[in-house]
Write an enzyme that holds these catalytic residues in place. Structure first.
Site, short mmCIF file in Angstrom:
data_model
loop_
_atom_site.label_atom_id
_atom_site.label_comp_id
_atom_site.label_asym_id
_atom_site.label_seq_id
_atom_site.Cartn_x
_atom_site.Cartn_y
_atom_site.Cartn_z
N ARG A 129 0.82 -1.49 74.10
CA ARG A 129 0.37 -2.87 74.22
C ARG A 129 -0.26 -3.14 75.58
NH1 ARG A 129 4.71 -6.76 71.61
NH2 ARG A 129 4.73 -5.01 70.17
N ARG A 178 -8.43 13.94 60.83
CA ARG A 178 -9.60 14.77 61.09
C ARG A 178 -9.97 15.60 59.87
NH1 ARG A 178 -7.92 18.20 64.60
NH2 ARG A 178 -8.44 17.23 66.57
N GLY A 215 12.36 -2.32 71.81
CA GLY A 215 11.93 -1.44 70.72
C GLY A 215 12.64 -0.11 70.81
N GLY A 275 13.26 -0.88 78.22
CA GLY A 275 12.07 -1.04 79.04
C GLY A 275 12.28 -2.06 80.15
N ASP A 276 11.19 -2.49 80.79
CA ASP A 276 11.33 -3.36 81.96
C ASP A 276 11.91 -4.74 81.59
OD1 ASP A 276 9.06 -4.01 80.60
OD2 ASP A 276 7.77 -4.20 82.35
N ASP A 320 6.08 3.76 75.13
CA ASP A 320 4.78 3.48 75.76
C ASP A 320 4.54 4.19 77.09
OD1 ASP A 320 4.16 1.92 73.65
OD2 ASP A 320 4.33 0.00 74.67
N MET A 331 -18.64 17.42 62.50
CA MET A 331 -18.18 17.00 61.18
C MET A 331 -17.11 15.95 61.36
SD MET A 331 -19.36 19.17 58.65
CE MET A 331 -20.67 20.37 58.82
N SER A 378 14.21 -5.26 79.36
CA SER A 378 15.66 -5.04 79.27
C SER A 378 16.27 -4.87 80.66
CB SER A 378 15.95 -3.78 78.44
OG SER A 378 15.27 -3.85 77.21
N ARG A 382 7.40 5.14 66.27
CA ARG A 382 8.73 4.90 66.86
C ARG A 382 9.80 5.83 66.30
NH1 ARG A 382 8.99 1.16 70.18
NH2 ARG A 382 7.77 -0.74 70.09
N THR A 392 11.37 3.90 76.17
CA THR A 392 10.27 3.19 75.51
C THR A 392 9.17 4.20 75.21
OG1 THR A 392 8.43 1.68 75.87
CG2 THR A 392 9.52 2.50 77.83
N ALA A 430 -10.66 13.86 70.56
CA ALA A 430 -11.39 12.65 70.20
C ALA A 430 -12.74 12.58 70.93
CB ALA A 430 -10.56 11.42 70.53
N ARG A 465 16.44 -8.27 69.65
CA ARG A 465 15.97 -9.21 70.67
C ARG A 465 17.07 -10.25 70.88
NH1 ARG A 465 11.09 -10.02 67.92
NH2 ARG A 465 9.61 -8.34 68.36
N SER A 466 17.21 -10.71 72.11
CA SER A 466 18.23 -11.71 72.38
C SER A 466 17.61 -12.92 73.07
CB SER A 466 19.31 -11.13 73.28
OG SER A 466 20.17 -12.16 73.71
#
Lengths: 335, 335, 335, 335
Positions: free
Chosen positions: A186, A169, A25, A116-117, A142, A229, A119, A268, A140, A201, A86-87
């Site tokens: 994820r 909000r 990604g 990322g991991d 994330d 509120m 890759s 992203r 990444t 939050a 993607r491969s």
């Protein structure tokens, strides 16, 4: 061309040409990392080949030459100028052998993989099976990579999600509604936790904590009683059931009306914030130096404000936990 | 207190106190409109009562006094400080009679309603059944109100949606994906059309045009062939099937992978952009002057850069079309 | 290649190739206008030549070919991909003759100039002296062009300035300070006025009104007395003395401490807001059609939501006033 | 009221009521820190008094009570709801004695000061002369405080400056101009350095390095030769001569035209970015716990992702250097 302001870095590995690709990604700041690789390499007399469309392009030999001017004006751009994909072919030894042949045919001495991991796993195989030095750069949104405090793209994703929370909000408060907002992550709650604290939050649900929604209904009820509120609940994508499940459980348990918002892919994109640009610039520079020094099969990260090197295998075998004290802080501040 | 820089406006209607409420979905700029009502009224020696939670609050007598300082620092805030809510009681003559009694008990001479055509309907009944002068201000992000070129909140909603489209284009281009993005507009394609042109979309689907997805598959295919990096398709919420339906039809018809993004409620929030603040300021001022001049049962709008007055009934009986030449322009520019 | 979704526009003028340039100060949305010219022309089978660096490049024959893909992903970019520059050579008949020869040598049938009235003057001479059809597109942040309600770049400049004002109000309110903010507008107060109303300023000084600072000291004093947390004064660049002069006069007259902020060139940059992108898209399309229809020596503008054509000479001979009722409104709302 | 989700923190110091104030230049995130103090304290059964207008207000007893709802919806606001001001009276022992009397009269057990080293000096005297426990929270955009990796407000200031640089690059590139941009930082180059790397600047001038402009003229000339479209030079406010001096030296030395942009106070305002909100939330929580544990005369900071405590005196006696490797990286990447 002489570059008077750049000292030569020791190059015992004798690197003359490196390839760079982005995989998985896309994340804001990937272009800043590519730019740093290209400019650092060039300043050291090393040539750079860009591989388009990740490992899929490596397999097909989809290569371009990258000079300092080719990466001009990319620092502030989202996405990746090298494209990503993607491969499936890369998962086979034959596929990887073909990629290695392409690299050799272009006299490439080493490969830098930004991703990322998953890759990094692909890069690791290339090193293991074909002896081509590889370096990983954590790219990444994330932030779920062991071996670096933060990943390239993470700060921007948090900022984008936070901007959406601030907007929700406004409308939530005007209608005194409960908004259940799903952010990316994820397998990890890093984004969710940061957004929850920064967005004020009432509650946050992350994959790392198996608490049930039923257990927090009192907090939601109390929040309404206290005259708040509108309420904001943050849910990481990877929490079982996601925002939809949490919203349903709240509605079932309290009878209160909820609204779900799934932020999705906007997290992203966008121009990278300064922290991502700086992190990417530092890591891109460090990756070139690391290859010159003979390092391989490691990810370049940054921990406690210093460059660090982590075996690629650690990135998929070990896990980075969310900040537990921030998780506790989130609760304290939501009263 | 003398206000040396405000000339007295003629007040044949003898207005001494007005009430103001926001109703329906909130829209950025509603606070700017409330502020303009309060400050214009005060400068003319007229008192202002704020009704909280729309007609629901009017029915319950949920009133607050509003002076110039109470609306300080609200101009740039999203949402509505007066809150908004749906009201079921207002639909009955008894409910409206109760609201009218509350207004009379507080010596309110007239009511200003900021909202959409549904809210204006409620106001119209109050005027008709109880003789209380009412003025409508167009406050809805959808821009689907006859009698005004633009509605308060519309410009900000378009900007928010456009910002999301710009971000999705980054990631769409990096992965060469087709993004199908749903923007607000239950009955109207104004937001969708503006976002499509400003966002460089390949196609746009609006409720006003019954074209089928099948008919535009060639365009999507051609777009990919032309070497475009990623495609953006905009769908108005009110187009049959929404973004999900359009994406499915594209996938079925072309075999290309699509991603759906439903922007949702973020389009309601955020600090209003300048155009919404200015429009709201102008209309809030004009509403007070209109009541002083004895006008009632009309919506104050702005058409061709001039203040205009439209019978409230027209707002739900007549329809404002989208800009047909912009719709054509969207096609020309997507080649 | 067939473009099935574009109807052929009548082309009695027999235009086959047009040139386009940007001139004067750059404005956000110029790229959107270039893109619209290129895509509309291409869809009509007309080729487009881009002239780089304005009239200076025209004089030197600094030309590039522009196809639909060359303008991909430029819609959202600030600045101008064609660059801009001041030209001294263009002011002489010899210089213009040379430019005309370059155009003829490249078989260019007509020229589209995106800029302000100074640039239109240059285009007018080309038409007059060499018979080359020219069309002007209003591209300037100042909005000071007769013959169009708004100019390309104006909306973005207002938004950028407003964002700065919102930020300054934060710090101004925290320190209860008077901020005197200078916005662009050498000859016109359009930006200043919009920003003043949208930014909730206490006062605004524009070139169109010769009022003296001394006359408004009471308002500043009153503002502080009323308990306002910080005051915002907006000054157009073209008001005699600028922000520095106004601040000094306030300090001298009231003894209150003021801070000056001159926003400067940031107002020229940034991704164009939707209104600028849409206006630029519409005008770029209309310019191509106008040339095909045989129009020349006119500026394409938009007035009351319709395309309009104004003789180029009018743009430097006639004057567009600021909105007088908005000027009055600004005062009413600052109480 | 029971707060089931907050564990009681040990309170050997027996704190029952704390006061909090903001002092010096305001910084985005100060409100988030105030909110964290109020909510953490409340969750531990401790009352909070807000002191308005910094030490000046402490001297005059300008106090307000702060409950959890009073800080609702402040997390995302720039500025400081407690206001800030310079105090001359605080510099005398008599002034401080009067402030101490006010605190005692209100049964305040301890004071939290959000500000910079000057403000901490004032707090230190209060502790020393009157035995009132004090804790400092680093709140300043300049990041020039020993004992913490980052200060509250720093991240937002960098982001605001970077946004301006991105905009100036648009217009700089269009006109191929050299922009010399001055960012805040009277004594430190932290902001300048981050902005230079993240903004892709050609050069950066900071107070920490006495290099002369003359020495970098080659870089500027080379940058233009390399075909760069516009150059960005960043100058910290505290570099001798500022942006104006640097621009003049470049113009004198190269004959190239430069433009100066001094960003100024906009860097103080705006909604805080996530990193500032999170840092402020963490530090506000930690400050309350620290007081409960009996700590005093220290600044609560964050170093290497852990809470740290630094004697207040160190903050004005010791110095935090800029990141030297980032400074080197800035040069490498500007080729």
């Amino acid at each position: 061309m002489t570059e008077p302001h750049c000292d030569p870095h020791p190059n015992p590995a004798g690197i003359k040409r490196v390839a760079v690709l982005t995989s998985g990604g896309d994340a804001p700041g990937m272009n800043a990392a590519i730019r740093a690789v290209v400019r650092t390499a060039t300043s050291q007399g090393i040539e750079v080949i860009g591989v388009r469309r990740g490992f899929s392009g490596l397999h097909r030999g989809d290569f371009i030459t990258l000079g300092p001017r080719d990466v001009a004006n990319t620092l502030q751009r989202g996405g990746t100028i090298l494209l990503s994909a993607r491969s499936h072919t890369w998962r086979t030894p034959e596929g990887r052998a073909r990629g290695a042949r392409h690299l050799r045919a272009h006299d490439v001495d080493a490969l830098i993989v930004i991703g990322g991991d998953g890759s990094f796993h692909g890069a690791h195989f290339l090193q293991e099976e074909h002896g081509i030095p590889v370096i990983g750069l954590p790219g990444t949104i994330d932030n779920d990579l062991y071996g670096t405090d933060h990943t390239i793209g993470y700060f921007t994703a948090v900022e984008t999600a936070l901007d959406a929370v601030d907007k929700l909000r406004d409308t939530g408060a005007s209608h005194e509604r409960i908004f259940v907002i799903e952010v990316m992550g994820r397998h990890a709650g890093h984004i969710a936790l940061d957004v929850a604290v920064a967005g004020g939050a009432e509650e946050v649900f992350i994959p790392e904590d198996a608490k049930e929604v039923a257990g927090v209904l009192d907090i939601v009820r109390a929040s309404v009683k206290k005259g708040k509120m509108g309420s904001i609940i943050i849910v990481a994508e990877g929490y079982p059931g996601g925002a939809t499940g949490v919203a349903q459980a709240i509605q079932d348990g309290t009878g209160m009306e909820t609204r779900v918002s799934i932020l999705g892919h906007i997290q992203r994109g966008g121009s990278p914030v300064s922290s991502d640009r700086i992190l990417a610039s530092r890591l891109g520079e460090a990756a070139v130096y690391a290859l010159m020094e003979g390092k391989s099969d490691v990810m370049v990260g940054r921990q406690n404000h210093e460059t660090s090197f982590t075996p690629l295998a650690d990135t998929w075998e070990k896990r980075k936990d969310v900040s537990r004290d921030l998780y506790r802080c989130a609760k304290t501040l939501s009263i």
